[in-house]
Design a protein around this motif. Structure first.
Motif, short mmCIF file in Angstrom:
data_model
loop_
_atom_site.label_atom_id
_atom_site.label_comp_id
_atom_site.label_asym_id
_atom_site.label_seq_id
_atom_site.Cartn_x
_atom_site.Cartn_y
_atom_site.Cartn_z
N VAL A 14 6.21 -12.73 -25.39
CA VAL A 14 7.57 -12.40 -24.98
C VAL A 14 8.12 -13.47 -24.03
O VAL A 14 9.18 -14.03 -24.25
CB VAL A 14 7.61 -11.00 -24.35
CG1 VAL A 14 9.00 -10.71 -23.81
CG2 VAL A 14 7.22 -9.96 -25.39
N THR A 15 7.34 -13.77 -23.00
CA THR A 15 7.80 -14.81 -22.08
C THR A 15 7.46 -16.18 -22.66
O THR A 15 6.48 -16.32 -23.36
CB THR A 15 7.11 -14.68 -20.70
OG1 THR A 15 5.69 -14.67 -20.93
CG2 THR A 15 7.51 -13.40 -20.02
N PRO A 16 8.28 -17.20 -22.35
CA PRO A 16 7.95 -18.53 -22.87
C PRO A 16 6.62 -18.99 -22.26
O PRO A 16 6.32 -18.68 -21.10
CB PRO A 16 9.12 -19.41 -22.39
CG PRO A 16 10.03 -18.54 -21.61
CD PRO A 16 9.46 -17.18 -21.50
N SER A 17 5.84 -19.71 -23.03
CA SER A 17 4.54 -20.13 -22.51
C SER A 17 4.72 -21.36 -21.62
O SER A 17 5.34 -22.35 -22.02
CB SER A 17 3.61 -20.44 -23.66
OG SER A 17 4.24 -21.30 -24.57
N PRO A 18 4.16 -21.30 -20.40
CA PRO A 18 4.38 -22.38 -19.43
C PRO A 18 3.69 -23.68 -19.84
O PRO A 18 4.10 -24.75 -19.40
CB PRO A 18 3.75 -21.81 -18.15
CG PRO A 18 2.78 -20.78 -18.61
CD PRO A 18 3.33 -20.22 -19.88
N TRP A 19 2.68 -23.62 -20.70
CA TRP A 19 1.91 -24.81 -21.06
C TRP A 19 2.51 -25.56 -22.24
O TRP A 19 2.23 -26.74 -22.43
CB TRP A 19 0.47 -24.41 -21.37
CG TRP A 19 0.39 -23.32 -22.40
CD1 TRP A 19 0.38 -21.97 -22.15
CD2 TRP A 19 0.39 -23.47 -23.82
NE1 TRP A 19 0.36 -21.27 -23.34
CE2 TRP A 19 0.35 -22.17 -24.38
CE3 TRP A 19 0.38 -24.57 -24.68
CZ2 TRP A 19 0.32 -21.94 -25.75
CZ3 TRP A 19 0.35 -24.35 -26.05
CH2 TRP A 19 0.32 -23.05 -26.57
N LYS A 20 3.35 -24.90 -23.04
CA LYS A 20 3.78 -25.53 -24.28
C LYS A 20 4.64 -26.77 -24.03
O LYS A 20 4.50 -27.78 -24.73
CB LYS A 20 4.53 -24.53 -25.17
CG LYS A 20 4.70 -25.06 -26.59
CD LYS A 20 5.36 -24.05 -27.50
CE LYS A 20 5.68 -24.67 -28.86
NZ LYS A 20 6.39 -23.72 -29.73
N GLN A 21 5.50 -26.71 -23.02
CA GLN A 21 6.34 -27.86 -22.73
C GLN A 21 5.50 -29.04 -22.26
O GLN A 21 5.75 -30.19 -22.63
CB GLN A 21 7.44 -27.51 -21.72
CG GLN A 21 8.55 -28.54 -21.64
CD GLN A 21 9.10 -28.93 -23.03
OE1 GLN A 21 9.49 -28.08 -23.81
NE2 GLN A 21 9.09 -30.23 -23.35
N LEU A 22 4.47 -28.75 -21.45
CA LEU A 22 3.55 -29.79 -21.00
C LEU A 22 2.86 -30.45 -22.19
O LEU A 22 2.69 -31.67 -22.25
CB LEU A 22 2.46 -29.19 -20.09
CG LEU A 22 2.80 -28.86 -18.64
CD1 LEU A 22 1.64 -28.10 -18.00
CD2 LEU A 22 3.07 -30.14 -17.86
N LEU A 23 2.44 -29.61 -23.14
CA LEU A 23 1.74 -30.12 -24.32
C LEU A 23 2.67 -30.95 -25.20
O LEU A 23 2.30 -32.03 -25.66
CB LEU A 23 1.11 -28.95 -25.11
CG LEU A 23 0.34 -29.31 -26.38
CD1 LEU A 23 -0.75 -30.36 -26.13
CD2 LEU A 23 -0.30 -28.06 -27.00
N LEU A 24 3.89 -30.45 -25.39
CA LEU A 24 4.85 -31.21 -26.21
C LEU A 24 5.16 -32.58 -25.56
O LEU A 24 5.26 -33.59 -26.25
CB LEU A 24 6.15 -30.40 -26.40
CG LEU A 24 6.04 -29.18 -27.31
CD1 LEU A 24 7.32 -28.35 -27.24
CD2 LEU A 24 5.73 -29.56 -28.76
N SER A 25 5.25 -32.60 -24.23
CA SER A 25 5.48 -33.87 -23.53
C SER A 25 4.30 -34.82 -23.71
O SER A 25 4.48 -36.02 -23.91
CB SER A 25 5.69 -33.64 -22.03
OG SER A 25 6.76 -32.79 -21.82
N ALA A 26 3.10 -34.27 -23.62
CA ALA A 26 1.90 -35.11 -23.78
C ALA A 26 1.84 -35.67 -25.20
O ALA A 26 1.54 -36.86 -25.40
CB ALA A 26 0.64 -34.31 -23.47
N ILE A 27 2.15 -34.84 -26.19
CA ILE A 27 2.14 -35.30 -27.59
C ILE A 27 3.15 -36.43 -27.74
O ILE A 27 2.86 -37.48 -28.33
CB ILE A 27 2.47 -34.13 -28.55
CG1 ILE A 27 1.34 -33.10 -28.55
CG2 ILE A 27 2.72 -34.65 -29.97
CD1 ILE A 27 1.66 -31.81 -29.31
N GLU A 28 4.34 -36.22 -27.17
CA GLU A 28 5.41 -37.22 -27.25
C GLU A 28 4.98 -38.55 -26.60
O GLU A 28 5.12 -39.61 -27.21
CB GLU A 28 6.66 -36.65 -26.55
CG GLU A 28 7.82 -37.60 -26.37
CD GLU A 28 8.49 -38.00 -27.67
OE1 GLU A 28 8.33 -37.25 -28.66
OE2 GLU A 28 9.14 -39.06 -27.71
#
Lengths: 199, 199
Positions: free
Chosen positions: B4-18
């Motif tokens: 339900v709540t946005p996952s706090p780690w996903k943005q970090l992971l997307l940035s690292a992938i980028e």
């Protein structure tokens, strides 16, 4: 347990280390254990070389990390070592000996001390920091601690020694896969058997 | 189980992938499971993106690999994803859904088909080769097989979907570590809680 026949995979691994040695990250390996909750657990650790004249793989760790608790519960681990330049993967499975300062074996304590002094001062300072895995309470960084370069290993410094009994080698360039397994032969000696299998 | 709540780690992971996307190997992750012998098992797999609008991580694999048998026995895995350029590590733990052609859920079958067509022809050809892990009997290479680019997934093509419930993030440059855990709140909703812990 000493291996009698030379291990067929060690030369392959030494060659891979050599050909990827220009990359700092090529000494990082992923070390899987079984968590206390029964789930797999997986993290990067640094390969600290083989124990002299053996196939045993050395890793340094903090006694306060979860992997120590996990290894006390189930002493097996699998290293996955992927070499990004040569496209080779080694999956190294075996039993892990956890050697901390309370170990009763003088030779093992000596080996632990050797690894301590082989580490950089920066690496050693990490063992003085707050307990890994616990909530962050202060802003104190390891750089603020002082360490006499001539003093021996601190209590939290722990040596892990993995004794391989199965190594699965995969070469993504040649598409070859070789699995080597340590087993007891008819005359009671331990020996490595290798087989080419489908990738 | 939807978060339900946005996952706090996903943005970090997307940035690292980028920030590591210039390195082909940055899509390789180490996937640990529990072997049928009760020992840890660990190998590299390729990250195939998130399932749309979710945190779920997709991986393709051959139905004949040992990991399928292992996941049927214990459906949990931990991915260790180390980014060699930005020095960031993500340990992603969760339950894995194994989706092969016999899956009764039409939406999951459709997702499997989508991943099949998203793969290169070269990747697809690997699923036509001999059974992985069995002794090498012939010299036949996957390149000798023919595959119609418009035909759907072959029987051996299997989609793994990992639903994370714990993510341990470590930044070796800033020396920061954040552990995020999914848990049920008092009102029954699933939500992520994050905590800074000692590295």
């Amino acid at each position: 347990m000493g291996t009698v026949t030379p291990s067929p995979w060690k030369q392959l691994l030494l060659s891979a280390i050599e050909s990827n040695s220009h990359l700092k990250h090529s000494y990082f390996v992923q070390f899987a254990t079984i968590g206390s909750n029964g789930r797999p657990s997986n993290r990067s650790v640094v390969f600290r070389g083989f124990e002299e004249n053996s196939d045993r793989i050395q890793i340094n760790t903090d006694f306060g990390t979860l992997k120590i608790e996990e290894l006390n519960h189930c002493p097996f681990a699998e290293i996955c070592w992927y070499f990004t330049d040569s496209w080779e993967q080694f999956r190294i499975n075996g039993r892990v000996d956890v050697i901390d300062g309370s170990n009763p074996n003088p030779a093992k304590l000596q080996q632990r001390e050797k690894l301590w002094f082989a580490s950089s001062i920066k690496s050693r300072l990490q063992y003085l920091g707050p307990n890994p895995g616990l909530p962050c309470l202060s802003e104190q960084s390891p750089a603020e601690f002082f360490l006499d370069p001539s003093s021996g290993p601190v209590a939290t410094f722990c040596l892990l020694v993995l004794e391989p009994d199965q190594v699965d080698y995969l070469n993504l360039k040649s598409n070859q896969r070789i699995v080597s397994t340590l087993s007891r032969s008819a005359n009671g000696e331990m020996c490595w058997n290798s087989e080419m299998i489908n990738p």
